[in-house]
Design a protein around this motif. Structure first.
Motif, PDB file in Angstrom:
ATOM      1  N   HIS A  21     -28.831  45.082 -20.816  1.00 24.35           N
ATOM      2  CA  HIS A  21     -28.616  45.807 -19.558  1.00 24.35           C
ATOM      3  C   HIS A  21     -29.178  47.222 -19.625  1.00 24.35           C
ATOM      4  CE1 HIS A  21     -26.732  46.769 -15.730  1.00 24.35           C
ATOM      5  NE2 HIS A  21     -26.180  47.847 -16.278  1.00 24.35           N
ATOM      6  N   SER A  22     -29.244  47.794 -20.826  1.00 20.04           N
ATOM      7  CA  SER A  22     -29.719  49.176 -20.973  1.00 20.04           C
ATOM      8  C   SER A  22     -31.211  49.307 -20.714  1.00 20.04           C
ATOM      9  CB  SER A  22     -29.403  49.691 -22.377  1.00 20.04           C
ATOM     10  OG  SER A  22     -30.273  49.094 -23.334  1.00 20.04           O
ATOM     11  N   ASP A  30     -21.488  51.012 -24.635  1.00 22.00           N
ATOM     12  CA  ASP A  30     -21.997  51.032 -23.250  1.00 22.00           C
ATOM     13  C   ASP A  30     -22.446  52.430 -22.843  1.00 22.00           C
ATOM     14  OD1 ASP A  30     -21.599  48.348 -22.963  1.00 22.00           O
ATOM     15  OD2 ASP A  30     -19.743  48.511 -21.822  1.00 22.00           O
ATOM     16  N   ARG A  31     -21.636  53.413 -23.158  1.00 21.14           N
ATOM     17  CA  ARG A  31     -21.987  54.802 -22.803  1.00 21.14           C
ATOM     18  C   ARG A  31     -23.177  55.290 -23.612  1.00 21.14           C
ATOM     19  NH1 ARG A  31     -21.081  59.503 -25.190  1.00 21.14           N
ATOM     20  NH2 ARG A  31     -19.627  58.612 -26.712  1.00 21.14           N
ATOM     21  N   LEU A  86     -25.664  53.706 -24.783  1.00 26.50           N
ATOM     22  CA  LEU A  86     -26.929  53.055 -24.458  1.00 26.50           C
ATOM     23  C   LEU A  86     -27.588  53.600 -23.197  1.00 26.50           C
ATOM     24  CD1 LEU A  86     -26.016  49.340 -25.253  1.00 26.50           C
ATOM     25  CD2 LEU A  86     -27.574  50.811 -26.545  1.00 26.50           C
ATOM     26  N   ARG A  87     -26.888  54.395 -22.438  1.00 29.50           N
ATOM     27  CA  ARG A  87     -27.451  54.898 -21.176  1.00 29.50           C
ATOM     28  C   ARG A  87     -28.666  55.787 -21.448  1.00 29.50           C
ATOM     29  NH1 ARG A  87     -21.582  56.813 -18.911  1.00 29.50           N
ATOM     30  NH2 ARG A  87     -20.661  54.715 -18.734  1.00 29.50           N
ATOM     31  N   GLY A  88     -29.801  55.329 -20.953  1.00 28.25           N
ATOM     32  CA  GLY A  88     -31.021  56.121 -21.065  1.00 28.25           C
ATOM     33  C   GLY A  88     -31.685  56.113 -22.423  1.00 28.25           C
ATOM     34  N   ALA A 108     -24.855  44.129 -23.325  1.00 31.57           N
ATOM     35  CA  ALA A 108     -24.897  45.576 -23.118  1.00 31.57           C
ATOM     36  C   ALA A 108     -26.268  46.147 -23.466  1.00 31.57           C
ATOM     37  CB  ALA A 108     -23.817  46.257 -23.967  1.00 31.57           C
TER      38      ALA A 108
END
Length: 303
Positions: free
Chosen positions: A220-221, A193-194, A196-198, A217
């Motif tokens: 959602h990214s 999850d972390r 995949l941010r950006g 997940a």
């Protein structure tokens, strides 16, 4: 055709000397390679044969040495891509960097090993508009991930994140990254999850079904997704990303463009009929899916 020394060098020359070719692996009956190659040869008007041959690592050297002048070349599945390297006369730099040759061309009594999987990925990227994604997460750390790292390097991603369940599962990818001059960050799926941010693109090299639980997940990214699976399409990962409005690249496109490059190497010809190959592959996948859903019958009764 076997020599005592393998040397890095130029890519395999186009046009094998013979008219026979095959894909080797174990198991190999599921391969779409014969369907793709035969469709291309028929559309091009070429009198060539292509078959699937069951072959594992212990039997590869003897089979390799038994091939005569009527052979144009071979295509190889994992793990034969690595096992074939000591058997060929010359190996391209790309094949050495990735850690395996998926195509061997025979010409003038010599054998040339090359790697076409990277071409398949980069071409699929370009056709999807992913020419400079900037950042990437690779799911899985095996042979397919090595090809993905090389392809990502070609589109400018020099510091991808490789996500695995255990660090030992990333040994191949980590070694290939060193040869490719790519700096990889190894992470665990629990951090996905972390991570995949950006991120711009996610490349899944996991087997069919293995990425199902990761689909929410990834979707959602908002990242573009390339899923290497082609036999059970669309995967849950691809569906989720598509519903979220993300760019999705299918594994069949990767395989298709990889095969185009193999045909160019084996025949020396460049006008390869992509549309006919894609149509033949889709028809074959539909037939396979239909067979899998047919009820078993014994003595005229459903089992």
């Amino acid at each position: 055709m076997r020599t005592d020394q393998t040397s890095a060098g130029r890519p395999a020359p186009g046009g094998g000397g013979g008219t026979r070719a095959a894909v080797l692996g174990s198991p190999i009956g599921h391969s779409l390679a014969p369907t793709l190659h035969r469709a291309a040869y028929a559309a091009m008007g070429l009198d060539r044969s292509y078959e699937a041959i069951e072959c594992d690592e212990p039997t590869l050297p003897a089979l390799f040495d038994s091939l005569g002048d009527d052979w144009a070349g071979l295509c190889l599945a994992v793990p034969l891509k690595r096992a074939v390297l000591p058997l060929v006369d010359e190996v391209s730099d790309l094949a050495l960097d990735v850690g395996g040759a998926d195509t061997v061309v025979f010409r003038h009594g010599r054998s040339f090993g090359d790697h076409t999987g990277v071409h398949g990925i980069t071409t699929a990227f370009h056709q999807a508009g992913l020419r400079a994604p900037g950042s990437a997460v690779v799911l899985g750390g095996g042979a397919a991930a090595c090809s993905a790292l090389a392809a990502l390097r070609e589109v400018g991603v020099r510091e991808p994140v490789v996500v695995v369940r255990e660090r030992d599962h990333a040994r191949e990818a980590e070694a290939a990254a060193g040869r490719l001059g790519v700096s990889v960050e190894l992470r665990h799926f629990g951090e996905l999850d972390r991570l995949l941010r950006g991120v711009a693109v996610v490349v899944s090299t996991l087997p069919a079904g293995a990425a199902d639980t990761l689909a929410p997940a990834v979707a959602h990214s908002g990242a573009a997704v390339l899923d290497a699976v082609y036999s059970a399409w669309p995967t849950r990962l691809a569906k989720a990303a598509g519903f979220a409005g993300s760019t999705v690249v299918d594994g069949l496109s990767v395989l298709l463009h990889q095969t185009v490059r193999q045909i160019e190497l084996l025949t020396g010809l460049t006008d390869v009929p992509v549309a006919e190959m894609r149509r033949a592959a889709r028809d074959e996948l539909v037939r396979r899916a239909a067979r899998e859903t047919e009820p078993a019958v014994s003595g005229g009764k459903l089992l």
